[in-house]
Motif scaffolding. Structure first.
Motif, PDB file in Angstrom:
ATOM      1  N   ASN A   1       1.098  -6.541   0.234  1.00 56.91           N
ATOM      2  CA  ASN A   1       0.659  -7.285   1.423  1.00 56.91           C
ATOM      3  C   ASN A   1       0.536  -6.354   2.623  1.00 56.91           C
ATOM      4  O   ASN A   1       1.339  -6.414   3.562  1.00 56.91           O
ATOM      5  N   PRO A   2      -0.432  -5.447   2.618  1.00 59.87           N
ATOM      6  CA  PRO A   2      -0.539  -4.482   3.722  1.00 59.87           C
ATOM      7  C   PRO A   2      -0.835  -5.142   5.067  1.00 59.87           C
ATOM      8  O   PRO A   2      -0.300  -4.718   6.097  1.00 59.87           O
ATOM      9  N   ALA A   3      -1.664  -6.185   5.082  1.00 60.04           N
ATOM     10  CA  ALA A   3      -2.009  -6.829   6.354  1.00 60.04           C
ATOM     11  C   ALA A   3      -0.792  -7.507   6.969  1.00 60.04           C
ATOM     12  O   ALA A   3      -0.519  -7.365   8.172  1.00 60.04           O
ATOM     13  N   ALA A   4      -0.043  -8.233   6.147  1.00 56.78           N
ATOM     14  CA  ALA A   4       1.159  -8.889   6.659  1.00 56.78           C
ATOM     15  C   ALA A   4       2.209  -7.865   7.084  1.00 56.78           C
ATOM     16  O   ALA A   4       2.952  -8.091   8.049  1.00 56.78           O
ATOM     17  N   THR A   5       2.266  -6.740   6.392  1.00 59.11           N
ATOM     18  CA  THR A   5       3.232  -5.706   6.739  1.00 59.11           C
ATOM     19  C   THR A   5       2.919  -5.107   8.103  1.00 59.11           C
ATOM     20  O   THR A   5       3.827  -4.845   8.911  1.00 59.11           O
ATOM     21  N   ARG A   6       1.623  -4.893   8.410  1.00 63.27           N
ATOM     22  CA  ARG A   6       1.252  -4.285   9.692  1.00 63.27           C
ATOM     23  C   ARG A   6       1.637  -5.159  10.878  1.00 63.27           C
ATOM     24  O   ARG A   6       1.873  -4.650  11.977  1.00 63.27           O
ATOM     25  N   GLU A   7       1.702  -6.472  10.686  1.00 66.47           N
ATOM     26  CA  GLU A   7       2.071  -7.367  11.800  1.00 66.47           C
ATOM     27  C   GLU A   7       3.514  -7.163  12.239  1.00 66.47           C
ATOM     28  O   GLU A   7       3.847  -7.326  13.413  1.00 66.47           O
ATOM     29  N   VAL A   8       4.386  -6.782  11.294  1.00 67.90           N
ATOM     30  CA  VAL A   8       5.819  -6.653  11.621  1.00 67.90           C
ATOM     31  C   VAL A   8       6.355  -5.288  11.188  1.00 67.90           C
ATOM     32  O   VAL A   8       7.543  -5.144  10.941  1.00 67.90           O
ATOM     33  N   SER A   9       5.476  -4.293  11.107  1.00 69.56           N
ATOM     34  CA  SER A   9       5.875  -3.005  10.518  1.00 69.56           C
ATOM     35  C   SER A   9       7.000  -2.332  11.293  1.00 69.56           C
ATOM     36  O   SER A   9       7.979  -1.852  10.704  1.00 69.56           O
ATOM     37  N   VAL A  10       6.895  -2.279  12.618  1.00 72.12           N
ATOM     38  CA  VAL A  10       7.918  -1.584  13.415  1.00 72.12           C
ATOM     39  C   VAL A  10       9.244  -2.331  13.340  1.00 72.12           C
ATOM     40  O   VAL A  10      10.318  -1.721  13.210  1.00 72.12           O
TER      41      VAL A  10
END
Length: 632
Positions: free
Chosen positions: A348-357
């Motif tokens: 889930n790369p897109a969902a990960t980028r939303e909360v990556s930090v």
């Protein structure tokens, strides 16, 4: 010899001069290889031959004494034989005393363990010489406990001194230990601190083994020091030196009829306690027989064949994982989340980028709530996955936290490991299962955190050279690598430059240029790896120039692990930056670096540093030849 009992005078000074002259001119092995065995046999039971042998060595001039004494120490089969051959020479002759108590033990380190056992055993076999043994032990402990000596002497010399200390301890008697107990304790505390502060695992292990041995000697009845380390052949050899073995006696060959009788005579050498233990072994104690009567073997076991282990379902959304990891709820669900997080992030790369930090922050501070097998690796793989999915924001966060306060050294090194593994993944395309019959395979470097840097960099250079060498094969199949854009190209600067900016600014709990040199060594090796992986990227020239300035600022660092990393940085610059750009933008830095590398090859006490410096000089020479071959 037949004239001496008659009262006639005789002089053997001429023979002593001949012996010294032959030994000092390099024929020590030939003459003493014959002389020592012969004198060993003659002095076994003849006191006159013992006096002759003592006078033979005592009359050697001082300028040749070192070669003769060293030859006797090396070729004597045992310490008692050496004592019989030399007598109290070490007490009578100042030159021999300097050689045996200073030069062989403190100024040299190439001798074998047998030589050390001969020499220190010789000092322990006479009351006049035992004072020298105690003095030698004190000087060895001072050297072993000196932080300057630990930093500037090679690991081989530290091992040599550690062996000498343990052999000395094995010869000490209880009254002698009692008289110097406080000095031994002080030296042990200073020495173990210096060794545990070292960045080299071998030196830390040496410090632990020697400290344990000293502690076991001075605290016979009380508690002793115990460290956790992985035992290997080296540590087992060191521990065996603390146990003094009795001198081996040569038994003449016996006729077959007498062998059985003599074998029976040898049995009393076994300690009486061992005999008792062997004879008492078959007897069963009363407690054991009572335990058999109370056994539960007659009870029928409960049938659990139909039972099934309950499987906890892991979360399927990234935000649910964050809630589980930050909450204090079900431990089983927390464990399932840790195990499934990496695959979930990659799917889930897109969902990960939303909360990556936010997820990177949670993973950086995540602690083990329960005993999860491979927890450290699972957490690291999840961090790498988050960083590769969203490299720029997460990379900025991690590099900024490396120099922040309130982080442990372990967390800072975890940040470096994650950056290296993510950079490797971003810079290497994925493998495909196709095969082809020609072409060279690009080397893929496996960078393991905490590994031996010198071995990694030797392999890196070898593989790079191999990849640039043309070979003609006969259709051997190779794995075809997929071509594609280098994802590390756009993020290399975000990983590299923040790490190099603030290394000289000490914090309240973090000082890279001070006591935290272990983290500095890991930082330097990380920068070298990032530089190597940045080959063919847009920022490679700027990175190379900044890295050379960084190396120049730290080139005289006292820690050998840091210096190895600096030399690895030079290798990565020479391998990654195009040759034309090196000469165009870094000519002055390259000339200064070349001069420094020459000094390292000649003067550095660490063998790996000398090898890496020589390797860099060869790379520079190859670079020069390559440019000269290009037509202008």
């Amino acid at each position: 010899v037949s004239f001496i009992p008659g009262g006639l005078d005789c002089s053997i000074s001429f023979v002593s001069h001949v012996l010294g002259k032959v030994c000092v001119h390099g024929r020590q092995k030939e003459i003493l290889g014959v002389l020592v065995p012969r004198l060993t046999d003659l002095t076994k039971s003849d006191c006159i031959w013992q006096r002759i042998c003592w006078r033979l060595v005592e009359c050697v001039p001082d300028r040749w004494m070192e070669a003769v004494v060293l030859g006797f120490v090396q070729r004597a089969p045992r310490a008692d034989v050496l004592s019989r051959l030399l007598g109290n020479l070490v007490v009578k002759n100042k030159k021999a005393q300097f050689v045996m108590t200073q030069k062989i033990l403190l100024l040299q380190y190439g001798h074998t363990t047998a030589v050390l056992q001969n020499l220190l055993g010789y000092l322990s076999l006479d009351s006049l010489r035992r004072t020298l043994l105690l003095r030698v032990l004190q000087e060895l402990l001072e050297t072993w406990g000196s932080s300057s000596a630990v930093k500037h002497s090679p690991p081989e010399q530290q091992l040599y001194i550690s062996k000498a200390i343990l052999i000395c301890l094995s010869h000490l008697k209880e009254p002698e230990i009692e008289s110097c107990r406080q000095e031994l304790l002080t030296s042990m505390m200073e020495g173990v601190k210096c060794h545990l502060d070292s960045s080299l695992p071998q030196l830390r292990c040496l410090g632990m083994v020697v400290a344990e041995s000293i502690s076991s000697k001075i605290n016979i009845e009380g508690p002793v020091l115990k460290f956790q380390y992985e035992e290997d052949d080296e540590t087992r050899e060191l521990k065996s030196l603390l146990v003094q073995t009795p001198p081996f006696c040569v038994v003449p060959s016996l006729p077959d009829d007498d062998k059985s009788e003599k074998a029976d005579a040898a049995l009393p050498l076994v300690p009486e306690s061992n005999e008792k233990s062997h004879t008492a072994a078959p007897v069963m104690p009363d407690e054991e027989s009572d335990a058999e009567l109370d056994s539960d073997d007659d009870l029928i076991p409960y049938d659990m064949s139909e039972d099934k282990e309950l499987k906890i379902k892991a979360p399927v959304y990234i935000r649910d994982c964050i809630e589980v990891l930050t909450g204090s709820g079900d431990v089983d669900k927390w464990e399932a989340t840790v195990k499934a997080l990496e695959s979930l992030v990659r799917k889930n790369p897109a969902a990960t980028r939303e909360v990556s930090v936010e997820l990177a922050k949670i993973l950086l501070h995540l602690e083990e709530k329960t005993c999860v097998e491979g927890f450290v690796e699972l957490r690291q793989r999840a961090q790498v996955a988050v960083l590769t999915m969203d490299p720029i924001p997460v990379g900025k966060y991690l590099t900024s936290q490396f120099y922040s306060v309130n982080y442990s050294l372990r967390q800072r090194m975890d940040i470096l490991d994650v950056l290296v593994l993510a950079a490797q993944e971003l810079s290497c395309p994925k493998f495909h299962g196709k095969t082809k019959h020609s072409g060279a395979q690009k080397p893929c470097i496996q960078l393991l955190p905490g590994g031996d840097s010198s071995k990694d960099w030797r392999r890196i250079v070898d593989e790079r050279i191999k990849s640039k060498t043309r070979r003609f094969d006969t259709g051997q199949s190779h794995v075809e690598l997929a071509s594609g854009p280098n994802k590390f190209n756009s993020v290399a600067g975000h990983f590299f430059f923040p790490l190099i900016h603030h290394f000289d600014r000490p914090l309240t709990t973090f000082d890279l240029l001070g006591e935290d040199h272990l983290v500095l060594g890991r930082l330097v090796h990380t920068l070298a790896i990032l530089m190597y992986l940045a080959v063919n990227t847009m920022a490679v020239t700027a990175m190379g120039k900044a890295l050379l300035e960084f190396v120049w600022a730290l080139r005289f660092h006292t820690d050998s692990y840091v210096r190895q990393g600096l030399l690895s940085c030079i290798s990565s610059v020479l391998l990654s930056v195009p040759a034309e750009w090196i000469l165009a933008d870094m000519t002055e830095e390259l000339l200064e670096t070349q001069s420094w590398l020459g000094d390292v090859v000649e003067k550095d006490p660490d063998g790996d540093c000398r090898r890496l410096a020589l390797q860099n000089l060869l790379l520079m020479e190859n670079l020069k030849k390559k440019l000269e071959a290009v037509p202008s």
